[in-house]
Scaffold this active site. Structure first.
Site, short mmCIF file in Angstrom:
data_model
loop_
_atom_site.label_atom_id
_atom_site.label_comp_id
_atom_site.label_asym_id
_atom_site.label_seq_id
_atom_site.Cartn_x
_atom_site.Cartn_y
_atom_site.Cartn_z
N LYS A 111 0.83 -1.21 0.00
CA LYS A 111 0.00 0.00 0.00
C LYS A 111 0.86 1.26 0.00
CE LYS A 111 -4.42 -1.43 1.96
NZ LYS A 111 -5.35 -1.23 3.08
N LYS A 196 -4.82 -10.56 -6.18
CA LYS A 196 -6.10 -10.56 -5.45
C LYS A 196 -7.13 -9.64 -6.12
CE LYS A 196 -6.50 -8.12 -1.68
NZ LYS A 196 -6.35 -7.52 -0.34
N LYS A 199 -10.89 -3.82 -4.45
CA LYS A 199 -11.82 -2.70 -4.64
C LYS A 199 -11.25 -1.63 -5.56
CE LYS A 199 -13.54 -2.69 0.16
NZ LYS A 199 -12.84 -2.42 1.41
P1 TYM Z 1 -11.02 -4.80 3.73
O1 TYM Z 1 -12.15 -3.85 3.64
O2 TYM Z 1 -9.82 -4.55 2.89
O3 TYM Z 1 -11.51 -6.26 3.46
C1 TYM Z 1 -12.64 -6.76 4.14
C2 TYM Z 1 -12.64 -8.27 4.16
O4 TYM Z 1 -12.68 -8.78 2.84
C3 TYM Z 1 -11.66 -9.76 2.68
N1 TYM Z 1 -11.19 -9.73 1.28
C4 TYM Z 1 -11.11 -10.80 0.50
N2 TYM Z 1 -11.40 -12.10 0.72
C5 TYM Z 1 -11.22 -12.95 -0.32
N3 TYM Z 1 -10.78 -12.56 -1.54
C6 TYM Z 1 -10.47 -11.28 -1.80
N4 TYM Z 1 -10.06 -10.92 -3.01
C7 TYM Z 1 -10.64 -10.33 -0.75
N5 TYM Z 1 -10.46 -8.98 -0.67
C8 TYM Z 1 -10.80 -8.64 0.59
C9 TYM Z 1 -10.57 -9.36 3.66
O5 TYM Z 1 -9.76 -10.45 4.00
C10 TYM Z 1 -11.39 -8.87 4.82
O6 TYM Z 1 -11.80 -9.93 5.64
N6 TYM Z 1 -8.08 -5.09 7.69
C11 TYM Z 1 -9.46 -5.42 7.33
C12 TYM Z 1 -10.46 -4.51 8.01
C13 TYM Z 1 -10.44 -4.57 9.51
C14 TYM Z 1 -10.76 -5.72 10.30
C15 TYM Z 1 -10.64 -5.28 11.65
C16 TYM Z 1 -11.11 -7.02 9.98
C17 TYM Z 1 -10.16 -3.56 10.35
N7 TYM Z 1 -10.28 -3.98 11.66
C18 TYM Z 1 -10.88 -6.17 12.71
C19 TYM Z 1 -11.36 -7.91 11.05
C20 TYM Z 1 -11.23 -7.47 12.39
C21 TYM Z 1 -9.56 -5.33 5.81
O7 TYM Z 1 -8.69 -5.70 5.13
O8 TYM Z 1 -10.66 -4.79 5.27
#
Ligand code: TYM
Length: 331
Positions: A111, A196, A199
């Site tokens: 990132k 991957k 978004k």
């Molecule tokens: P974010 O918004 O980037 O992703 C949210 C969730 O989606 C999953 N994810 C995927 N799973 C499978 N294939 C993909 N291509 C893919 N892209 C995203 C991510 O693994 C995630 O579960 N760091 C977290 C947000 C967060 C969080 C937390 C999660 C902040 N605090 C506490 C759990 C507990 C995240 O990446 O969000």
């Protein structure tokens, strides 16, 4: 009883990866466990966000949680910035973390590289993202965290920080475990199936968004990159595109890879792709319908107000323990 915590950032339009890797798996836990599902807007601002969009996406993500099947009577749904203990404990976690271990995080490295290229600077919040995530989870004494595979390192650091704190100041935090689905834990780009699905991909054909219309979903899957081998077989090395589509199939149909291979034996990719598209459309259509009903409704604010109050009740108990353990209090 298990305590579940998870969150998604309102930083863009949710993808099929977010759905299959995370959101879809939040739902079954609400019947057996104490669940906290958060819209992590403070994580979203670790990258610059247009303020009107962030506000809109925060509400929309809450609507999507409910549209996907979360029931506010069973699970606590809330916005991170509305429970101040997240930022407060987040700071304590930042102070327990080391610069070196943060700089080694792979998600930070990728990132940071992107931010430097796009914005010309690296926001400091990107470096301190993991301790804030640790605070999110530890505040609720969560035992299980349903996330996609890309969160493995963040979960490891969460446990490290919790252990470090407990060792130094006494047992305050429960060590949480990560929970990832068998299929769908890592949905890949439809155009570059070795990266991957994300978004923020600039290539619109690479990503299925949860709010894409049926028409668009079908077109995107039709155009998904495959290979010239012509048989439906799970082999991530040599057939990453086909394997990705098989994972999507499996995550929705519940079938094993062997079963899917048998179903399409002797057939090309045409029928297989059509079936994958049908499965995705069938899964997403009712979600989209419910989402449209919910976005403008005043009910959403009531749900989020109530969610924030419930989350706050729980979070302040742990926060109180933590400040007393650390000596960060006066009376
Ligand atoms: P974010 O918004 O980037 O992703 C949210 C969730 O989606 C999953 N994810 C995927 N799973 C499978 N294939 C993909 N291509 C893919 N892209 C995203 C991510 O693994 C995630 O579960 N760091 C977290 C947000 C967060 C969080 C937390 C999660 C902040 N605090 C506490 C759990 C507990 C995240 O990446 O969000």
């Amino acid at each position: 009883m298990e305590i579940i915590f998870s969150g998604i950032q309102p930083s863009g339009s949710l993808t099929l990866g977010n759905y299959l890797g995370a959101l879809k798996n939040f739902i079954p836990f609400q019947d057996t466990a104490e669940c906290y599902y958060c819209i992590v807007n403070q994580h979203a601002i670790t990258m610059p966000q247009p303020s009107n969009l962030l506000h809109e996406r925060t509400r929309n993500l809450a609507a999507l949680y409910i549209a996907a099947g979360l029931d506010p009577k069973k699970a606590t749904i809330f916005v991170q910035s509305e429970v101040p203990e997240h930022a407060l404990l987040g700071w304590m976690m930042i102070c327990s973390a080391y610069v070196g271990e943060m700089e080694r995080m792979t998600q930070y490295k990728s990132k940071a590289q992107k931010a430097e290229k796009k914005e010309g600077f690296i926001p400091l919040g990107l470096l301190t993202y993991p301790p804030l995530m640790a605070a999110d989870i530890l505040l609720y004494q969560a035992t299980l965290v349903p996330v996609g595979e890309d969160q493995t390192q963040h979960m490891e650091i969460t446990r490290d920080l919790a252990e470090r704190f407990n060792r130094k100041y006494g047992e305050v935090f429960t060590l949480p475990k990560m929970w990832s689905p068998e299929g769908g834990a890592r949905v890949m780009s439809l155009q570059e199936p070795t990266s991957k699905m994300s978004k923020s991909d600039d290539n619109e054909w690479a990503t299925i968004h949860m709010l894409d219309t049926a028409d668009v979903i079908v077109k995107k899957i039709k155009r998904a990159v495959t290979d010239s081998l012509g048989h439906v077989h799970y082999d991530k090395e040599n057939q990453p595109g086909v394997s990705n589509l098989m994972s999507i199939h499996a995550a929705i149909s519940g079938k094993t890879f062997e079963e899917i291979e048998k179903m399409y034996e002797g057939q090309g990719y045409g029928v297989f792709k059509k079936d994958v598209a049908d499965l995705v459309v069938e899964e997403m259509t009712p979600v989209l319908q419910r989402y449209e009903e919910l976005t403008g409704s005043p009910e959403l604010d009531e749900i989020l107000d109530e969610g924030a109050a419930k989350a706050h009740e729980k979070a302040k108990v742990t926060y109180d323990k933590a400040i007393h353990a650390m000596g960060l209090y006066r009376k």
